[in-house]
Design an enzyme around this catalytic site. Structure first.
Site, PDB file in Angstrom:
ATOM      1  N   LYS A  35      -9.099   3.511  -2.537  1.00  0.00           N
ATOM      2  CA  LYS A  35      -9.501   3.063  -1.207  1.00  0.00           C
ATOM      3  C   LYS A  35     -10.833   3.696  -0.812  1.00  0.00           C
ATOM      4  CE  LYS A  35      -7.379   2.233   3.318  1.00  0.00           C
ATOM      5  NZ  LYS A  35      -6.159   2.432   4.135  1.00  0.00           N
TER       6      LYS A  35
ATOM      7  N   CYS B 273      -5.532  -2.497   2.923  1.00  0.00           N
ATOM      8  CA  CYS B 273      -5.303  -2.365   4.366  1.00  0.00           C
ATOM      9  C   CYS B 273      -6.573  -2.680   5.164  1.00  0.00           C
ATOM     10  CB  CYS B 273      -4.759  -0.972   4.684  1.00  0.00           C
ATOM     11  SG  CYS B 273      -3.898  -0.876   6.279  1.00  0.00           S
TER      12      CYS B 273
ATOM     13  N   GLU C  28       0.851  -1.194   0.000  1.00  0.00           N
ATOM     14  CA  GLU C  28       0.000   0.000   0.000  1.00  0.00           C
ATOM     15  C   GLU C  28       0.884   1.240   0.000  1.00  0.00           C
ATOM     16  OE1 GLU C  28      -3.462   2.051   2.841  1.00  0.00           O
ATOM     17  OE2 GLU C  28      -1.997   0.684   3.709  1.00  0.00           O
TER      18      GLU C  28
END
Length: 509
Positions: free
Chosen positions: A169, A207, A45
């Site tokens: 995200k 994540c 990430e």
């Protein structure tokens, strides 16, 4: 003929100082992956652009500092520009993927001739070149800037077709929301590729999106067999989530996290900036307090005197008694020199015939009892009753009093033989043992099978290696014999699941 095994690879590299340096490192890693016949390589990430661990950009509730705004400016400038738009958080979608957006070049900046479909800062073209030249399907996290916003994104780079998809995200975690905008759920759409005759449907959750059950279900519903989890979570508990996801979705799970070392804090000496580590002055080197320094700056050598014992006469005069040469019976010294109260034993007294109280001398204190043997070495002694009902304790045998029973021996042997899992290394341990800087992020990249088996990793405190595993994607079908989370097992006749803007039509095998 059954397809050959696909080799999945992941690594834990840290972001370099500039995007150019990080791309050079990515190219080196992709070349090493190609030399090991790795087909798909996952990187962490925010690998391009960097993860802002530990910073707050000068923000508190109700106030923002000038220094924090300058730091935000530098972070924004380090983000990459892929030439996409803001849109509703999804960007331009397929128009961006298919390069049908108009050029964003400034007219006349290239000698008056604009390059067709040129957009962004060239990062997209570099990623596509690296994938094409190495033959490795690259998936990497990056910080993408579009308009005045930044997104934590992931791109899927095919060696033959270039970038075939990008997602942003959906929910930045905690204070990440201070600097990253929220992406659209429409970007959760999975992509497909074919490697060695096997079709692979892959998608990424970034994540802590992996802690969102509905995000995971949105990926399972699309019939994925490769679940990607780039992350910044370096705790050992992350692996348990990867194993749960693999079993839940009956898919291979590939995770990657940065392994980055601590950087020394800058210090200024004679106007020059040097590199040093943060330290604290010892207590003894601090300036003495006014209570221990005289007016002339010299240390006061006077010591503190204890109050002497005294008594009062019939006329009311206080008489100080002679100071005893023995230590003050009311106090005792600890290891650090401080005096702590000690209880004085009461002396015995008797009364004579005239009624006068006579204080007797103190008897010496009794010796302390001997220390008791360890609990695990004591055994209860056997006893019997005689004819009169008296309990008689028998002498202890050597085997009972020293070694314990045979059953206890067996338990200790079993405990010693049982394997003990070793915990992941910690920053403190590494720094103390090796004398090197610790780690701000310890990595933890791993590969897990559809049955929850850890095939490779976790890769702790290794910022150079590449871990990989050969997998058979038919294992995903084998696992769905008894668990199909997005199919019949989900009871679609009773529960309805939809995601706004996202097509959940399952991809074919």
């Amino acid at each position: 003929m059954a397809p050959k095994a696909i080799r999945l690879g992941t690594a834990s590299p840290g972001t370099r100082a500039t995007a150019t340096e990080t791309l050079a490192q990515l190219e080196h890693l992709a070349g090493r992956a190609a030399a090991r016949n790795i087909d798909i390589l996952l990187l962490p990430e925010a690998y391009l652009g960097g993860y802002p661990r530990g910073t707050h950009f000068g923000c508190v509730i109700g106030n923002r500092s000038h220094e924090g705004r300058e730091e935000y400016l530098r972070y924004f400038q380090s983000a990459v520009d892929l030439g996409d738009t803001v849109g509703d958080g999804a960007g331009a979608g397929q128009a961006w993927v298919n390069r049908t957006l108009p050029s964003d070049a400034v007219p006349g900046s290239d000698g008056g001739e604009d390059t067709p479909n040129r957009r962004g800062d060239g990062t997209r073209e570099e990623l596509e070149r690296i994938s094409h030249e190495t033959g490795v399907f690259v998936v990497t996290g990056l910080i993408e800037k579009a308009g005045g916003s930044m997104y934590c994104s992931v791109v899927y780079v095919c060696p033959k077709l270039g970038i075939i998809g990008k997602r942003r995200k959906v929910m930045p975690t905690g204070t990440e929301r201070l600097v990253w905008a929220q992406g659209s759920p429409a970007t959760l759409r999975a992509v497909s590729t074919t490697i060695r005759g096997a079709r692979i449907n892959l998608a990424a959750a970034i994540c802590w999106e992996n802690y969102m059950p509905l995000v995971r279900q949105a990926l399972y519903a699309q019939n994925i067999n490769l679940y990607l989890a780039p992350t910044a979570d370096n705790r050992d508990t992350w692996l348990s989530l990867l194993r749960t996801t693999a079993i839940e979705g009956r898919c291979f799970v590939l995770s990657s996290n940065m392994c980055t070392r601590e950087t020394p804090a800058p210090a200024t000496t004679n106007g020059h900036t040097t590199s040093t580590t943060t330290h604290h002055e010892p207590e003894n080197d601090r300036d003495p307090s006014p209570l221990t320094t005289s007016a002339r700056g010299r240390k006061d050598t006077r010591t503190h005197h204890h109050r002497r014992s005294s008594c009062v006469t019939e006329e009311g005069f206080e008489i100080a008694l002679p100071k005893s040469t023995s230590p003050n019976p009311r106090t005792t010294s600890s290891h650090d020199g401080d005096e702590t109260p000690r209880r004085r034993r009461r002396q015995s007294v008797v009364l004579d015939e005239a009624g006068n109280e006579i204080v007797l001398p103190c008897s010496p204190p009794p010796p302390p009892p001997p220390p008791a043997p360890p609990a695990e070495r004591r055994a209860r002694r056997q006893s019997v009753f005689d004819e009169d009902g008296n309990l008689i304790v028998l002498c202890a045998s050597r085997s009972n009093s020293v070694t314990g029973s045979g059953e206890k021996k067996k338990k200790h042997a079993a405990a010693a033989a049982a394997p003990k899992p070793s915990p992941p290394p910690t920053t403190t341990t590494t720094a103390a043992q090796n004398g090197k800087p610790g780690f701000t992020s310890r990595g933890g990249s791993a590969i897990v099978s559809p049955f929850g088996d850890v095939l490779a990793g976790p890769q702790w405190e290794d910022d150079e290696g590449i871990i990989y595993a050969d997998v058979d994607f038919d294992d995903c079908i084998r696992g769905r014999l008894d668990l199909d989370t997005a199919g019949s097992y989900s009871r679609n006749d009773s529960f309805r699941f939809e995601v706004r803007g996202l097509d959940l039509t399952p991809l074919p095998y």
